[in-house]
Motif scaffolding. Structure first.
Motif, PDB file in Angstrom:
ATOM      1  N   ARG A 134     -10.899  -1.710  -9.736  1.00 39.63           N
ATOM      2  CA  ARG A 134     -11.407  -0.977  -8.578  1.00 39.63           C
ATOM      3  C   ARG A 134     -11.725   0.476  -8.906  1.00 39.63           C
ATOM      4  NH1 ARG A 134      -6.683  -1.856  -5.415  1.00 39.63           N
ATOM      5  NH2 ARG A 134      -5.995  -2.938  -7.260  1.00 39.63           N
ATOM      6  N   THR A 181       0.838  -1.199   0.000  1.00 35.16           N
ATOM      7  CA  THR A 181       0.000   0.000   0.000  1.00 35.16           C
ATOM      8  C   THR A 181       0.869   1.243   0.000  1.00 35.16           C
ATOM      9  OG1 THR A 181      -1.401  -1.277   1.488  1.00 35.16           O
ATOM     10  CG2 THR A 181      -2.004   1.007   1.159  1.00 35.16           C
ATOM     11  N   VAL A 237     -15.753  12.805  -6.036  1.00 36.52           N
ATOM     12  CA  VAL A 237     -15.541  12.323  -4.679  1.00 36.52           C
ATOM     13  C   VAL A 237     -16.160  13.278  -3.665  1.00 36.52           C
ATOM     14  CG1 VAL A 237     -13.814  11.681  -3.000  1.00 36.52           C
ATOM     15  CG2 VAL A 237     -13.461  11.123  -5.392  1.00 36.52           C
ATOM     16  N   GLU A 238     -15.717  14.530  -3.703  1.00 40.76           N
ATOM     17  CA  GLU A 238     -16.261  15.531  -2.776  1.00 40.76           C
ATOM     18  C   GLU A 238     -17.421  16.221  -3.483  1.00 40.76           C
ATOM     19  OE1 GLU A 238     -14.823  16.480   0.227  1.00 40.76           O
ATOM     20  OE2 GLU A 238     -12.937  15.356   0.162  1.00 40.76           O
ATOM     21  N   GLU A 248     -12.344   7.667   0.885  1.00 39.57           N
ATOM     22  CA  GLU A 248     -11.754   8.661   1.782  1.00 39.57           C
ATOM     23  C   GLU A 248     -12.747   9.774   2.115  1.00 39.57           C
ATOM     24  OE1 GLU A 248      -8.049   9.975   0.124  1.00 39.57           O
ATOM     25  OE2 GLU A 248      -7.233   7.952   0.099  1.00 39.57           O
ATOM     26  N   ALA A 249     -13.832   9.865   1.364  1.00 38.35           N
ATOM     27  CA  ALA A 249     -14.782  10.957   1.586  1.00 38.35           C
ATOM     28  C   ALA A 249     -16.081  10.497   2.241  1.00 38.35           C
ATOM     29  CB  ALA A 249     -15.091  11.651   0.251  1.00 38.35           C
ATOM     30  N   GLU A 252     -11.152   3.550  -4.011  1.00 36.28           N
ATOM     31  CA  GLU A 252     -10.329   3.856  -2.841  1.00 36.28           C
ATOM     32  C   GLU A 252     -10.356   5.344  -2.536  1.00 36.28           C
ATOM     33  OE1 GLU A 252      -6.469   2.084  -3.445  1.00 36.28           O
ATOM     34  OE2 GLU A 252      -7.333   0.081  -3.543  1.00 36.28           O
ATOM     35  N   LYS A 253     -10.373   6.172  -3.574  1.00 33.72           N
ATOM     36  CA  LYS A 253     -10.453   7.625  -3.367  1.00 33.72           C
ATOM     37  C   LYS A 253     -11.823   8.004  -2.814  1.00 33.72           C
ATOM     38  CE  LYS A 253      -8.933  11.896  -3.918  1.00 33.72           C
ATOM     39  NZ  LYS A 253      -7.808  12.402  -3.121  1.00 33.72           N
ATOM     40  N   MET A 254     -12.855   7.390  -3.372  1.00 34.99           N
ATOM     41  CA  MET A 254     -14.216   7.702  -2.909  1.00 34.99           C
ATOM     42  C   MET A 254     -14.372   7.366  -1.434  1.00 34.99           C
ATOM     43  SD  MET A 254     -17.047   6.688  -5.693  1.00 34.99           S
ATOM     44  CE  MET A 254     -16.282   5.746  -6.964  1.00 34.99           C
ATOM     45  N   LYS A 278      -3.284  13.679  -1.513  1.00 35.22           N
ATOM     46  CA  LYS A 278      -4.268  14.497  -0.806  1.00 35.22           C
ATOM     47  C   LYS A 278      -4.484  15.846  -1.491  1.00 35.22           C
ATOM     48  CE  LYS A 278      -5.210  11.604   2.470  1.00 35.22           C
ATOM     49  NZ  LYS A 278      -6.549  11.033   2.638  1.00 35.22           N
ATOM     50  N   LEU A 322      -4.734   9.585  -5.650  1.00 36.27           N
ATOM     51  CA  LEU A 322      -4.770   9.286  -4.220  1.00 36.27           C
ATOM     52  C   LEU A 322      -3.930  10.259  -3.402  1.00 36.27           C
ATOM     53  CD1 LEU A 322      -4.888   5.402  -3.935  1.00 36.27           C
ATOM     54  CD2 LEU A 322      -6.678   7.030  -3.468  1.00 36.27           C
ATOM     55  N   PRO A 330     -12.048   7.170   6.549  1.00 43.74           N
ATOM     56  CA  PRO A 330     -10.653   6.724   6.616  1.00 43.74           C
ATOM     57  C   PRO A 330      -9.690   7.723   5.994  1.00 43.74           C
ATOM     58  CG  PRO A 330     -11.856   5.491   4.955  1.00 43.74           C
ATOM     59  CD  PRO A 330     -12.857   6.342   5.645  1.00 43.74           C
ATOM     60  N   TYR A 331      -8.465   7.738   6.523  1.00 45.26           N
ATOM     61  CA  TYR A 331      -7.419   8.584   5.922  1.00 45.26           C
ATOM     62  C   TYR A 331      -6.975   7.962   4.609  1.00 45.26           C
ATOM     63  CZ  TYR A 331      -3.097  11.249   5.479  1.00 45.26           C
ATOM     64  OH  TYR A 331      -2.100  12.063   5.010  1.00 45.26           O
ATOM     65  N   ARG A 332      -6.840   6.651   4.623  1.00 47.80           N
ATOM     66  CA  ARG A 332      -6.490   5.911   3.418  1.00 47.80           C
ATOM     67  C   ARG A 332      -7.099   4.539   3.560  1.00 47.80           C
ATOM     68  NH1 ARG A 332      -5.488   3.592  -0.846  1.00 47.80           N
ATOM     69  NH2 ARG A 332      -3.455   3.072  -1.724  1.00 47.80           N
ATOM     70  N   LYS A 376      -7.253   0.793   1.518  1.00 50.02           N
ATOM     71  CA  LYS A 376      -6.752   0.000   0.389  1.00 50.02           C
ATOM     72  C   LYS A 376      -7.480  -1.333   0.347  1.00 50.02           C
ATOM     73  CE  LYS A 376      -3.505  -2.356  -2.068  1.00 50.02           C
ATOM     74  NZ  LYS A 376      -3.029  -2.151  -3.404  1.00 50.02           N
TER      75      LYS A 376
END
Lengths: 151, 377
Positions: free
Chosen positions: B377, A57, A149-150, B64-65, B60-62, A140, A138, B333-335, B337
């Protein structure tokens, strides 16, 4: 080995590394320059023999990028976490461990694709999912232009 | 006379040429949008380069929000045939982080649903595998039986494939009053049908010719490439998470880890068939003994995980599925996987297919049982 035994063994074997017990696994953080050597020793030495890398990761921390390797030994059935942090967050680079565990080659490509971490000496560092001119989503500071996403 | 000779020489020269062919992204045997760049010499495969990312959705990005209970609904969309196992992985990971112990009833129901999902997934794999090799009948047999499992899911979860039945702390709802009876009826029915699968395909001469000795993957390579699940176990790589890191109700049941040391396409076929028998046996051990109790523990409205890193491994139908959460103490989550089995399995394809014919490539890919959203993914 149990987690305590493993921790005691690793502390003795790798005195320079930073070792702590996490919520589940023993976590060992090494510096970039000794990553490849440590990985090789962890895999080849009989006491540890971590031959199976089951997860790799990349994490974007505020100061640097972290690469986290989840390792399991099929002989001893013990598990540990190996960590390395890059010196630089903007142009991060670490050594590849694909010569130790072949599967890392592809997981590293994914980390390069999504986080922009370069892997030194990687034989085939291409993006896996996204186009070449895409950013590294990914991270920040990635700007989510279509606001998927946001919301 | 000299003219004809000239042509033959040219033909020879043509035959030894190497050329590149794109297989996919819309090829039926890739079961989705995957492109294989195949280097060929005649019909012989020299190299296979998988190109993925056609349906990369940035899950995975989604994640995080959004909050943890919401993440569960996204995991259905990755490996849609192992939706329940993916749900469970996230639920277990959150429970582990919050140190919540779920009631035994939840564990039993989760395990039964896991095994029903595995049955449904292997059935679909079996029918598609037959079709990839040109046997159309298998498709009807497999889907006929799978539909009945999906009916059971629909009755209890309200959805046929994207079940989202788990939630941190338990299940979304209790099982339907008919659930136990229907599952038992189904097992009784399917136990008469599973030997038909063997009769129809397993001993078939054409199938054996097409699969035995094809797509060899040694145990060492399986470990190096991280090939898990039935594909890894067919190479003798003992990688069953249910056995080695048991979760939910797996510690309470007796079952065998199916291992095969023949390492070829036929071994991967047979491991899956045998796993179906094991799944039936696991469900039979549990279905009559579901303990009474709550179907979920009361959780807070907003779940905040403590700071730290949490990992949960589960055995999905395709191999080892992992959820890795890096939490900074917030409600999202911060990250996050997902270790998807398909991603690792896919890249062993080059190793397995090199040197074989292009028709074998289809068979090999089919026994890897790839689900493309699971890879991208």
């Amino acid at each position: 080995m149990t987690n305590e035994e493993l921790k005691a063994y690793l502390t003795e074997r790798f005195p320079e590394a930073e070792i702590k017990t996490g919520p589940q696994y023993v976590e060992m953080t090494v510096v970039n320059s000794s990553l490849l050597e440590t990985a090789n020793q962890l895999k080849t030495e009989k006491e540890t023999s971590f031959d199976y890398l089951f997860c790799l990761t990349g994490v974007d921390y505020p100061q640097n990028m972290g690469i986290i390797y989840h390792l399991e030994s099929l002989e001893h059935r013990h598990t540990m976490v190996l960590k390395v942090k890059t010196a630089d967050r903007v142009n991060p680079a670490v050594d590849t461990v694909s010569s130790v565990w072949v599967t890392a080659k592809y997981h590293e490509r994914e980390v390069y694709d999504l986080l922009g971490v370069r892997f030194n000496n990687h034989t085939d560092l291409r993006r896996v999912f996204l186009d070449d001119d895409w950013g590294h989503p990914l991270r920040k500071d990635y700007v989510d232009e279509v606001r998927i996403v946001e919301r | 006379m000299s003219e004809i000779k000239e042509v033959i020489i040219n033909n020879d020269r043509l035959a030894t040429d190497e050329y590149l062919v794109n297989m996919g992204p819309q090829h039926p045997s890739t079961h989705g949008v995957l492109r294989l760049l195949v280097k060929l010499e005649g019909e012989k495969v020299l190299n296979v380069q998988p190109h993925s990312g056609y349906i990369h959705s940035g899950i995975e990005k989604m994640c995080e929000a959004i909050s943890y209970p919401q993440i569960i609904h996204l995991t259905d969309r990755m490996d849609y045939l192992s939706a329940h196992m993916n749900n469970e992985a996230v639920a277990l990971c959150v429970e582990k982080a919050l140190q919540v112990e779920v009631p035994d009833r939840v564990k039993y129901i989760r395990t039964i649903m896991d095994e029903l999902s595995r049955l449904a997934s292997h059935q679909l794999w079996w029918c598609v595998f037959g079709m990839d090799l040109g046997a159309l009948t298998t498709f009807f047999y497999g889907l006929r039986d799978r539909e009945l499992i999906l009916d059971i899911f629909e009755e209890t979860c309200g959805a046929r494939m994207t079940v989202s039945y788990n939630t941190p702390g338990g299940l979304m709802a209790d099982i339907h009053p008919n659930f136990q009876k229907r599952v038992k009826d189904y097992l009784k029915y399917f136990k008469t049908k599973l030997p038909e699968y063997d009769k129809l395909l397993s001993g078939n001469v054409i199938l054996k010719e097409r699969t035995e000795g094809i797509g060899y993957l040694t145990k060492e390579d399986a470990i190096e490439y991280g090939v898990t699940g039935p594909s890894g176990r067919a190479s003798g790589f003992s990688c069953d998470v249910r056995k080695h890191v048991p979760y939910s109700a797996y510690p309470f049941v007796k079952f065998n880890e199916i291992l095969d040391h023949r390492c070829d396409t036929y071994a991967r076929y047979e491991v899956r068939i045998k796993e179906m028998y094991e799944s039936i046996s696991i469900i039979e051990q549990l279905i009559d003994n579901i303990p009474a109790g709550d179907y979920a523990v009361k959780m807070k409205g907003v779940l905040k995980l403590p700071e730290g890193e949490f990992y949960q491994r589960v055995e999905s139908a395709r191999g080892e599925f992992g959820v890795f959460i890096v939490s900074d103490g917030k409600k999202n989550p911060y990250r996050l996987k997902f270790r998807s089995p398909g991603f690792s399995n896919l890249f062993a394809l080059n190793k397995m297919a090199t040197g074989h014919k292009i028709a074998d490539l289809v068979a090999i890919m089919s026994t890897l049982d790839l689900i493309i959203p699971d890879i991208d993914r």
